[in-house]
Design a protein around this motif. Structure first.
Motif, PDB file in Angstrom:
ATOM      1  N   HIS A 275      38.564  36.632  37.829  1.00  0.00           N
ATOM      2  CA  HIS A 275      39.109  37.002  39.135  1.00  0.00           C
ATOM      3  C   HIS A 275      39.014  38.506  39.353  1.00  0.00           C
ATOM      4  O   HIS A 275      38.667  38.969  40.451  1.00  0.00           O
ATOM      5  N   ALA A 276      39.303  39.281  38.309  1.00  0.00           N
ATOM      6  CA  ALA A 276      39.203  40.736  38.425  1.00  0.00           C
ATOM      7  C   ALA A 276      37.771  41.171  38.698  1.00  0.00           C
ATOM      8  O   ALA A 276      37.512  42.029  39.548  1.00  0.00           O
ATOM      9  N   ALA A 277      36.817  40.569  37.973  1.00  0.00           N
ATOM     10  CA  ALA A 277      35.419  40.942  38.153  1.00  0.00           C
ATOM     11  C   ALA A 277      34.914  40.590  39.548  1.00  0.00           C
ATOM     12  O   ALA A 277      34.215  41.383  40.188  1.00  0.00           O
ATOM     13  N   LEU A 278      35.285  39.402  40.023  1.00  0.00           N
ATOM     14  CA  LEU A 278      34.868  39.005  41.369  1.00  0.00           C
ATOM     15  C   LEU A 278      35.446  39.936  42.424  1.00  0.00           C
ATOM     16  O   LEU A 278      34.747  40.367  43.352  1.00  0.00           O
ATOM     17  N   ASN A 279      36.735  40.243  42.295  1.00  0.00           N
ATOM     18  CA  ASN A 279      37.373  41.086  43.306  1.00  0.00           C
ATOM     19  C   ASN A 279      36.898  42.525  43.247  1.00  0.00           C
ATOM     20  O   ASN A 279      36.942  43.242  44.253  1.00  0.00           O
ATOM     21  N   ALA A 280      36.443  42.965  42.069  1.00  0.00           N
ATOM     22  CA  ALA A 280      35.873  44.300  41.965  1.00  0.00           C
ATOM     23  C   ALA A 280      34.443  44.358  42.513  1.00  0.00           C
ATOM     24  O   ALA A 280      33.876  45.443  42.648  1.00  0.00           O
ATOM     25  N   GLY A 281      33.877  43.194  42.800  1.00  0.00           N
ATOM     26  CA  GLY A 281      32.533  43.142  43.366  1.00  0.00           C
ATOM     27  C   GLY A 281      31.422  43.268  42.353  1.00  0.00           C
ATOM     28  O   GLY A 281      30.291  43.616  42.701  1.00  0.00           O
ATOM     29  N   VAL A 282      31.695  42.959  41.088  1.00  0.00           N
ATOM     30  CA  VAL A 282      30.666  43.054  40.047  1.00  0.00           C
ATOM     31  C   VAL A 282      29.514  42.112  40.366  1.00  0.00           C
ATOM     32  O   VAL A 282      29.726  40.951  40.738  1.00  0.00           O
ATOM     33  N   GLU A 283      28.296  42.605  40.212  1.00  0.00           N
ATOM     34  CA  GLU A 283      27.113  41.804  40.475  1.00  0.00           C
ATOM     35  C   GLU A 283      25.999  42.238  39.536  1.00  0.00           C
ATOM     36  O   GLU A 283      26.151  43.194  38.772  1.00  0.00           O
ATOM     37  N   ALA A 284      24.906  41.528  39.579  1.00  0.00           N
ATOM     38  CA  ALA A 284      23.786  41.820  38.685  1.00  0.00           C
ATOM     39  C   ALA A 284      23.331  43.266  38.845  1.00  0.00           C
ATOM     40  O   ALA A 284      23.139  43.753  39.962  1.00  0.00           O
TER      41      ALA A 284
ATOM     42  N   ASN B 292      31.484  52.066  40.791  1.00  0.00           N
ATOM     43  CA  ASN B 292      31.756  51.324  42.028  1.00  0.00           C
ATOM     44  C   ASN B 292      32.687  50.138  41.826  1.00  0.00           C
ATOM     45  O   ASN B 292      33.295  49.663  42.782  1.00  0.00           O
ATOM     46  N   HIS B 293      32.779  49.661  40.583  1.00  0.00           N
ATOM     47  CA  HIS B 293      33.533  48.438  40.324  1.00  0.00           C
ATOM     48  C   HIS B 293      34.487  48.671  39.151  1.00  0.00           C
ATOM     49  O   HIS B 293      34.036  48.911  38.028  1.00  0.00           O
ATOM     50  N   VAL B 294      35.794  48.589  39.413  1.00  0.00           N
ATOM     51  CA  VAL B 294      36.801  48.813  38.382  1.00  0.00           C
ATOM     52  C   VAL B 294      37.674  47.569  38.256  1.00  0.00           C
ATOM     53  O   VAL B 294      38.173  47.053  39.262  1.00  0.00           O
TER      54      VAL B 294
ATOM     55  N   VAL C 141      38.605  48.454  43.378  1.00  0.00           N
ATOM     56  CA  VAL C 141      39.404  48.127  42.208  1.00  0.00           C
ATOM     57  C   VAL C 141      39.832  46.670  42.322  1.00  0.00           C
ATOM     58  O   VAL C 141      40.491  46.286  43.293  1.00  0.00           O
ATOM     59  N   GLY C 142      39.431  45.850  41.349  1.00  0.00           N
ATOM     60  CA  GLY C 142      39.898  44.468  41.279  1.00  0.00           C
ATOM     61  C   GLY C 142      41.060  44.420  40.308  1.00  0.00           C
ATOM     62  O   GLY C 142      40.891  44.649  39.115  1.00  0.00           O
ATOM     63  N   TYR C 143      42.268  44.166  40.818  1.00  0.00           N
ATOM     64  CA  TYR C 143      43.447  44.269  39.948  1.00  0.00           C
ATOM     65  C   TYR C 143      44.057  42.899  39.686  1.00  0.00           C
ATOM     66  O   TYR C 143      44.238  42.087  40.577  1.00  0.00           O
ATOM     67  N   VAL C 144      44.342  42.662  38.412  1.00  0.00           N
ATOM     68  CA  VAL C 144      44.973  41.408  38.010  1.00  0.00           C
ATOM     69  C   VAL C 144      46.122  41.636  37.031  1.00  0.00           C
ATOM     70  O   VAL C 144      46.781  40.685  36.615  1.00  0.00           O
ATOM     71  N   GLY C 145      46.345  42.888  36.629  1.00  0.00           N
ATOM     72  CA  GLY C 145      47.466  43.176  35.747  1.00  0.00           C
ATOM     73  C   GLY C 145      48.775  42.843  36.440  1.00  0.00           C
ATOM     74  O   GLY C 145      48.993  43.252  37.593  1.00  0.00           O
TER      75      GLY C 145
END
Length: 345
Positions: A159-168, A238-240, A263-267
């Motif tokens: 969920h954090a990676a998706l919300n941070a916009g991580v992509e190839a 770009n993606h945290v 920033v994709g935050y899940v903490g």
């Protein structure tokens, strides 16, 4: 049945408690075979968050279905299943959007449901919650260990990676070296990130981060960490992925974010009572996305990768105990002698 019960800070006891009952036509009784101690459990264990005393604990169950209500269609007695850390119906407005953690019929695993660190649970919404493991994998212990993190930490890292916009091909940074942060590294690699900076302070955990795909390790804290990442990336990333939930970790996250980044935050938010300054987010147009992870929405997708052998988050389990050993499991995580504790019931 026997279950772990919270009696106050640093006081977890294994006690005899009433068995949960099948009280709805949509429900199921599951005999727990595997569960875990979560980093979020440490907040009440340390006395840093409120919880009823006494109360049953645990929210990461896997086991065998023993009974189902008349309306249940997706599972039957004898099936191997695992369940996310919250109960969801699967059909309300929010479940249909993939936001199962906002389910209007949702529930937790405490109270009359049994508590997942125990021998039995009652799932009041079986079809919307329980995830069936295919029969050919149902008794493979290595596979079950790899699937168990999908109940929480692997889905949360994803969920954090998706919300941070991580992509190839992207560059990202993960703030936090707990089980969620480590799974965030694994999720970023799964999504194709080319450079993954893992930020933490524990050598054993950062070794797992490297195993999971981290390309760079940063061990400094605060401003020193921000300066290090900013310098090594020529201006930030770009993606945290923020996987701690403290003011300091969020300040680090926005400090290393490139202008226009996310920033994709899940903490789980904790210790932010002193206030979080939003000016850096505003000034650099840094987006903040995330929240409690709807891990049920990701379960089948992630399970498919586990079953085909391309995803294995099981190294986050660095200690295994039986049900009687749950109090020791809490102590080990509290004292950072374990990253995450697997409980074989």
């Amino acid at each position: 049945m026997r279950a772990a019960v919270y009696h106050g800070p640093e006081d977890i006891r294994i006690e005899s408690v009433p068995d949960p009952e099948l009280s709805s036509s949509s429900g199921a009784i599951v005999r727990v075979t595997h569960t875990a101690v979560c980093g979020s459990d440490l907040w009440f264990y340390r006395g840093q968050s409120d919880r009823d005393v006494p109360s049953r604990v645990g929210h990461e169950p896997m086991g065998i279905v023993e009974a189902v209500g008349d309306d249940v269609r997706s599972v039957e007695p004898g099936d191997r299943v695992f369940a996310p850390f919250v109960v969801s119906c699967g059909y309300c407005e929010f479940c249909r959007k993939g936001l199962h953690t906002s389910c209007v019929n949702g529930d937790s695993w405490g109270g009359e449901n049994g508590g997942a660190q125990g021998e039995l649970i009652h799932c009041p919404e079986a079809d919307g919650t329980l995830v069936r493991v295919p029969d050919r994998h149902a008794d493979d212990e290595d596979t079950l260990r790899a699937l168990l993190p999908l109940t929480d930490v692997m889905g949360t890292g994803h969920h954090a990676a998706l919300n941070a916009g991580v992509e190839a091909g992207s560059t990202c940074a993960v703030v936090g070296d707990g089980a969620v942060g480590l799974c965030g590294v694994l999720a970023a690699r799964r999504l194709g990130a080319e450079r993954i900076i893992a930020m933490g302070h524990h050598e054993d955990r950062l070794e797992i981060a490297e195993q999971f795909g981290a390309t760079d390790l940063v061990t400094e804290r605060g401003e020193e960490a921000i300066e290090h990442v900013t310098e090594m990336t020529n201006g930030g990333v770009n993606h945290v992925l923020e996987a701690v939930g403290a003011t300091s970790s969020m300040e680090t996250a926005v400090g290393i974010a490139r202008p226009g980044g996310t920033v994709g935050y899940v903490g789980v938010p904790h210790g932010m009572g002193d206030g979080l300054d939003l000016s850096p987010f505003f000034g650099d147009n840094v987006a903040l996305r995330g929240g409690v992870a709807p891990v049920r929405a990701y379960a089948e997708e992630l399970m498919a990768d586990v079953l085909q052998g391309t995803l294995d988050p099981s190294p986050v389990f660095t200690k295994t105990v039986d049900l009687d050993g749950v109090p020791e499991g809490y102590r080990a995580m509290h004292e950072r002698d374990a990253v995450k504790v697997l409980v074989e019931v």
